[in-house]
Scaffold this motif. Structure first.
Motif, PDB file in Angstrom:
ATOM      1  N   PRO A  20      54.767  65.775  82.132  1.00 53.29           N
ATOM      2  CA  PRO A  20      54.558  64.907  83.301  1.00 53.29           C
ATOM      3  C   PRO A  20      54.585  65.673  84.623  1.00 53.29           C
ATOM      4  O   PRO A  20      53.778  65.407  85.516  1.00 53.29           O
TER       5      PRO A  20
ATOM      6  N   THR B 219      51.382  65.972  87.059  1.00 55.85           N
ATOM      7  CA  THR B 219      51.491  65.491  88.437  1.00 55.85           C
ATOM      8  C   THR B 219      51.147  66.588  89.434  1.00 55.85           C
ATOM      9  O   THR B 219      50.422  66.352  90.418  1.00 55.85           O
TER      10      THR B 219
ATOM     11  N   THR C  19      47.405  67.042  89.492  1.00 65.78           N
ATOM     12  CA  THR C  19      46.713  65.941  90.168  1.00 65.78           C
ATOM     13  C   THR C  19      46.863  66.042  91.683  1.00 65.78           C
ATOM     14  O   THR C  19      45.886  65.900  92.433  1.00 65.78           O
TER      15      THR C  19
END
Length: 401
Positions: free
Chosen positions: A51, A55, A58
């Motif tokens: 995760p 993240t 992104t």
């Protein structure tokens, strides 16, 4: 309008010349070694959680979009091969930062992803501006299509090589990253050696680009706000083979991951082999009409996926694979007409900014599509594919008018 017939040698010349073609191939091959495995690098080499890694990637990609206005202004000052080379050099910086990142340092990883993202975002606009400088009309459309086919071939070949090397573990991933940096550096040197510079238009009302735009649209070049807004939705199709279909096949149809891999490979092969022929075939129609048709084809494919996911008795995965061919065809028509339409509509003195805004809209679509797809998918096939079909159909109408 008669369908354009163009020979390979003329296509290479219209695409920037042999040296530039080699630069594109080297850059794409090197990028393919690392780009699909950047998440894996963060998880396995840097020991970051999935995760956190996702993240960081992104956020870095979205932050990289901020550079596009500056890229557009640089292009409008006449720079061409220099901007292409710079987009490749920025990726070299990203690789260097990545290799220097110690395990557990998420901010350095995010910085590396940011540099890589800036290079990936800046390259399409710079490349399109360079091609638009050395070629015109439908020859330019074919040259843009050839560049996309060549890049997809390089990315695919690089990804296959990297996949074969992954058995080497973290050492192999670090070596692949280093080779990516060297490839981007070599490609930047080749691109810079082309030394192409455009003379900024002094009288935009009389330039050839506006004359072509008037011929294309039947009047003065319109504002591109509707086109840019529609493009955000159109760009979702680029993430369907990589995100939506694997998600649906594994979580809803409980199919083997082999189906996802096969669809992705088929998508790459179809793009490489059909991008130029389909673009040339569609050159008998206006670019705006072709882009609208692309939306209709994509809408049909989304409805096809909706129907395919309702097929039982083990036929769901083969049905999805069959429909994916239609989706890829829509992607090919879209890619062959969208950038070409922007270069035809934009006046010469703002071509760079127009291409930058277009690539910004594409980047926004690519950035938000994973979140939209993963949010809609748990609510069922109708929510996912019905929403995509409706949004793409509306975008097609917006482009047509």
């Amino acid at each position: 309008m008669a369908t354009l017939k163009i020979k390979s040698r003329a296509l290479v010349r219209a695409s920037g010349g042999p040296r530039y073609a080699v630069a594109l191939a080297v850059d794409a091959l090197g990028t393919g070694l690392l780009r699909p495995f950047l998440l894996l690098y963060g998880v396995t080499v840097l020991r970051l959680s999935a995760p956190v890694t996702g993240t960081a990637m992104t956020v870095a990609v979205v932050a990289g979009l901020v550079c596009m206005p500056a890229v557009g202004r640089w292009l409008d000052r006449g720079a061409r091969s220099t901007v292409v080379a710079a987009s490749m050099l920025v990726r070299v910086v990203g690789v260097v930062v990545l290799l220097a990142t110690p395990a557990g340092h998420v901010w350095l990883f995010a910085a590396a992803a940011l540099f890589l993202g800036i290079g990936n975002q800046a390259w399409p606009a710079a490349h399109a501006a360079l091609v638009a400088t050395v070629s015109h009309g439908r020859e330019r459309d074919a040259a843009l299509a050839a560049g996309r086919a060549l890049r997809n071939a390089g990315l695919g070949a690089g990804a296959l090589i990297a996949t074969a090397c992954l058995a080497g573990g973290t050492t192999a991933l670090q070596a692949l990253a280093a080779v990516t940096g060297l490839a981007c550096l070599a490609a930047a040197a080749l691109a810079w050696s082309v030394r192409l510079h455009a003379r900024p238009a002094a009288a935009p009302a009389e330039d050839e680009a506006e004359a072509e735009a008037e011929a294309e649209a039947g009047g003065p070049a319109p504002r591109m706000r509707a086109l840019l807004a529609a493009n955000v939705v159109y760009a979702f199709c680029l993430n369907v083979p990589e995100i939506a279909l694997p998600l649906i096949l594994v979580t809803q149809l409980h199919a083997s991951p082999v189906w996802s891999a096969a669809i992705f490979v088929a998508n790459t092969v179809l793009v490489v082999t059909l991008q130029v022929p389909v673009t040339v075939l569609m050159s008998r129609f206006s670019r705006r009409a072709v882009l609208a048709v692309a939306g209709l084809v994509l809408t049909t494919s989304y409805l096809g996926f909706l129907a395919a996911t309702s097929v039982g008795h083990g036929w769901g995965a083969p049905a999805v694979a069959a429909v994916s061919v239609i989706c890829t065809l829509g992607e090919i028509i879209y890619a062959g007409s969208a950038t070409a339409l922007v270069t035809a509509l934009a006046r010469a003195h703002v071509l760079g900014r127009a291409l930058a805004r277009f690539e910004l809209s594409t980047g926004v679509g690519l950035a938000v599509s994973p979140a939209v797809i993963t949010t809609l998918a748990p609510h069922g096939s109708a929510a996912l594919w019905g929403s995509l079909a409706a949004a793409t159909l509306l975008s097609s109408f917006a482009v047509a008018h």
